[in-house]
Design a protein around this motif. Sequence first.
Motif, PDB file in Angstrom:
ATOM      1  N   ASP A  82     -48.219-148.311  33.659  1.00  0.00           N
ATOM      2  CA  ASP A  82     -49.517-147.733  33.273  1.00  0.00           C
ATOM      3  C   ASP A  82     -50.215-148.533  32.173  1.00  0.00           C
ATOM      4  O   ASP A  82     -51.386-148.291  31.876  1.00  0.00           O
ATOM      5  N   ILE A  83     -49.488-149.472  31.556  1.00  0.00           N
ATOM      6  CA  ILE A  83     -50.088-150.241  30.453  1.00  0.00           C
ATOM      7  C   ILE A  83     -51.157-151.167  31.011  1.00  0.00           C
ATOM      8  O   ILE A  83     -50.938-151.870  31.993  1.00  0.00           O
ATOM      9  N   ARG A  84     -52.333-151.153  30.384  1.00  0.00           N
ATOM     10  CA  ARG A  84     -53.451-151.996  30.857  1.00  0.00           C
ATOM     11  C   ARG A  84     -53.747-153.141  29.902  1.00  0.00           C
ATOM     12  O   ARG A  84     -54.504-154.043  30.209  1.00  0.00           O
ATOM     13  N   ARG A  85     -53.224-153.082  28.692  1.00  0.00           N
ATOM     14  CA  ARG A  85     -53.561-154.085  27.695  1.00  0.00           C
ATOM     15  C   ARG A  85     -52.456-154.082  26.632  1.00  0.00           C
ATOM     16  O   ARG A  85     -51.827-153.055  26.391  1.00  0.00           O
ATOM     17  N   VAL A  86     -52.221-155.245  25.996  1.00  0.00           N
ATOM     18  CA  VAL A  86     -51.221-155.306  24.925  1.00  0.00           C
ATOM     19  C   VAL A  86     -51.871-155.890  23.677  1.00  0.00           C
ATOM     20  O   VAL A  86     -52.608-156.883  23.756  1.00  0.00           O
ATOM     21  N   LYS A  87     -51.627-155.237  22.568  1.00  0.00           N
ATOM     22  CA  LYS A  87     -52.189-155.707  21.294  1.00  0.00           C
ATOM     23  C   LYS A  87     -51.031-155.921  20.326  1.00  0.00           C
ATOM     24  O   LYS A  87     -50.222-155.026  20.104  1.00  0.00           O
ATOM     25  N   ILE A  88     -50.938-157.134  19.769  1.00  0.00           N
ATOM     26  CA  ILE A  88     -49.805-157.470  18.892  1.00  0.00           C
ATOM     27  C   ILE A  88     -50.312-157.624  17.465  1.00  0.00           C
ATOM     28  O   ILE A  88     -51.280-158.354  17.217  1.00  0.00           O
ATOM     29  N   LEU A  89     -49.652-156.930  16.537  1.00  0.00           N
ATOM     30  CA  LEU A  89     -50.102-156.922  15.137  1.00  0.00           C
ATOM     31  C   LEU A  89     -49.001-157.440  14.226  1.00  0.00           C
ATOM     32  O   LEU A  89     -47.834-157.080  14.374  1.00  0.00           O
ATOM     33  N   GLY A  90     -49.349-158.284  13.284  1.00  0.00           N
ATOM     34  CA  GLY A  90     -48.366-158.808  12.327  1.00  0.00           C
ATOM     35  C   GLY A  90     -49.105-159.660  11.311  1.00  0.00           C
ATOM     36  O   GLY A  90     -50.327-159.847  11.405  1.00  0.00           O
ATOM     37  N   CYS A  91     -48.381-160.195  10.347  1.00  0.00           N
ATOM     38  CA  CYS A  91     -49.000-161.036   9.318  1.00  0.00           C
ATOM     39  C   CYS A  91     -48.288-162.389   9.270  1.00  0.00           C
ATOM     40  O   CYS A  91     -47.093-162.474   9.543  1.00  0.00           O
ATOM     41  N   GLY A  92     -48.997-163.413   8.886  1.00  0.00           N
ATOM     42  CA  GLY A  92     -48.408-164.738   8.690  1.00  0.00           C
ATOM     43  C   GLY A  92     -47.696-165.226   9.934  1.00  0.00           C
ATOM     44  O   GLY A  92     -48.241-165.200  11.047  1.00  0.00           O
ATOM     45  N   SER A  93     -46.446-165.666   9.754  1.00  0.00           N
ATOM     46  CA  SER A  93     -45.691-166.196  10.890  1.00  0.00           C
ATOM     47  C   SER A  93     -45.462-165.129  11.961  1.00  0.00           C
ATOM     48  O   SER A  93     -45.374-165.451  13.149  1.00  0.00           O
ATOM     49  N   ALA A  94     -45.344-163.880  11.547  1.00  0.00           N
ATOM     50  CA  ALA A  94     -45.135-162.800  12.531  1.00  0.00           C
ATOM     51  C   ALA A  94     -46.361-162.711  13.451  1.00  0.00           C
ATOM     52  O   ALA A  94     -46.234-162.551  14.668  1.00  0.00           O
ATOM     53  N   TYR A  95     -47.555-162.841  12.853  1.00  0.00           N
ATOM     54  CA  TYR A  95     -48.791-162.836  13.652  1.00  0.00           C
ATOM     55  C   TYR A  95     -48.808-164.042  14.606  1.00  0.00           C
ATOM     56  O   TYR A  95     -49.147-163.915  15.791  1.00  0.00           O
ATOM     57  N   ILE A  96     -48.399-165.208  14.085  1.00  0.00           N
ATOM     58  CA  ILE A  96     -48.458-166.420  14.935  1.00  0.00           C
ATOM     59  C   ILE A  96     -47.450-166.315  16.089  1.00  0.00           C
ATOM     60  O   ILE A  96     -47.762-166.680  17.229  1.00  0.00           O
ATOM     61  N   ALA A  97     -46.257-165.780  15.799  1.00  0.00           N
ATOM     62  CA  ALA A  97     -45.292-165.553  16.892  1.00  0.00           C
ATOM     63  C   ALA A  97     -45.919-164.583  17.904  1.00  0.00           C
ATOM     64  O   ALA A  97     -45.721-164.707  19.120  1.00  0.00           O
ATOM     65  N   GLY A  98     -46.703-163.634  17.391  1.00  0.00           N
ATOM     66  CA  GLY A  98     -47.413-162.693  18.268  1.00  0.00           C
ATOM     67  C   GLY A  98     -48.411-163.414  19.173  1.00  0.00           C
ATOM     68  O   GLY A  98     -48.615-163.015  20.320  1.00  0.00           O
ATOM     69  N   CYS A  99     -49.028-164.489  18.657  1.00  0.00           N
ATOM     70  CA  CYS A  99     -49.981-165.263  19.493  1.00  0.00           C
ATOM     71  C   CYS A  99     -49.227-165.884  20.675  1.00  0.00           C
ATOM     72  O   CYS A  99     -49.734-165.905  21.808  1.00  0.00           O
ATOM     73  N   ILE A 100     -48.019-166.396  20.401  1.00  0.00           N
ATOM     74  CA  ILE A 100     -47.221-166.977  21.494  1.00  0.00           C
ATOM     75  C   ILE A 100     -46.853-165.869  22.486  1.00  0.00           C
ATOM     76  O   ILE A 100     -46.947-166.048  23.704  1.00  0.00           O
ATOM     77  N   GLY A 101     -46.477-164.715  21.951  1.00  0.00           N
ATOM     78  CA  GLY A 101     -46.105-163.580  22.805  1.00  0.00           C
ATOM     79  C   GLY A 101     -47.273-163.120  23.661  1.00  0.00           C
ATOM     80  O   GLY A 101     -47.116-162.832  24.854  1.00  0.00           O
ATOM     81  N   ALA A 102     -48.462-163.055  23.067  1.00  0.00           N
ATOM     82  CA  ALA A 102     -49.645-162.594  23.815  1.00  0.00           C
ATOM     83  C   ALA A 102     -49.907-163.544  24.984  1.00  0.00           C
ATOM     84  O   ALA A 102     -50.205-163.108  26.102  1.00  0.00           O
TER      85      ALA A 102
END
Length: 396
Positions: A82-102
């Motif tokens: 049922d998921i239609r979209r994913v939003k990843i939240l974090g700061c610094g390196s955690a945010y950048i790892a989130g960019c790779i994940g997205a």
Amino acid sequence: MALVRADGFETATLDGGPTAKTPSTINFTSEAFDKGEYAHFMRKEIAEQPEAVGRTLSGRLEPRFQTTHLGGIELAAHELLDIRRVKILGCGSAYIAGCIGAHLIEQLARLPAHAEPASEFRYRNPVIERDTLYLAVSQSGETFDTLAAVQEVKRKGGRVLGIVNVVGSTIARECGRGIYLHAGPEIAVVSTKTFTCTAVALALLAIQLGRIRDLSTADGGRLLAGLAALPEQIDGIVAREPEIARLAEQLVACEHAYFVGRSAGYAVAMEGALKLKEVSYLHAEAYSAAELKHGPLALISPETPTVVVIPRDDLYQKNISTIAEIRARRGPVVAVTHAGEMPAPVDAMFDVPASEPEFDPILLNIPLQLLAYHVALKKGCDIDKPRNLAKSVTVE
Ligand code: AGP
């Protein structure tokens, strides 16, 4: 407040009121908090990545169905569907790892996915959607801005999972479910092994989301094999440290450096620049390679080297053109790429082994960690405790 004795412990509030806490056992040995044979925790944690990635993967690969299984997310297949979209939240390196994940989630599950700094998200009165899966990424699980973003999502009725390293931390508890990295303690202020493990955890999730959609069994099997190969490949890169130490000589004397890449390679460039800034105090700026010509090319000069991240993907030729653009302005180029002949002259190069293309960002980032370490080492910086920085940012 806690009073710990050899035979027990008591806990209380700051006013002295007794509280009742249930002990839980964390399986770390005392060596995890010791530098051992290494001069710095950063270097030790870079070396620990093969084992740490092994633990992130452990028990989560399901070869029978060529998929992955993340029990901690507590979402049934129909809920994931049922998921239609994913939003990843974090700061610094955690945010950048989130960019790779997205990027991985969008590629493998064909779901719109986007990472955003938690600090921006929490203040912009975000629209929270029922069918969006929110992911809060944090090594410490204590970063204030990420915690506040989780609370904002929950307050508005959104569904948020934690991707956290420290077991039982505030963000892990606030989310209530998610994925633990099991990377082991990270002591150095700069994040290295938890960055890699976060990208791996997000890859696991991307495969699970993909396999209940259109990702084929053949692709699932290919990706599982790719993930299983990562620890050994990372080990092989770390073993080539002397080559990277020589690369560091290209950067140590300069004041400014660019890091460029495209698509997921841009996230690798962002992380490489952040690492270099943090530990060596060198001004490093990451830019999307395609955007260079819209302004920053004006700053390219023989004194400003550019690290170009070049996976052998669809954009390979475009990255080669970027190298030509930089060298035409007499800018030195350090290429981080895969083995094979480079069709453009560069000033220095480091190649990583071929993996499944989806995992290129994970491998291409490892030499950049060692590059930052060696520049800092040559400059005599306080590597494990860079000035003005703290391991967890528990204030606004
Ligand atoms: C990483 O090298 C940094 N020290 C920093 O950007 C860090 O990733 C950020 O503060 C987030 O920390 P967290 O993962 O503990 O939430």
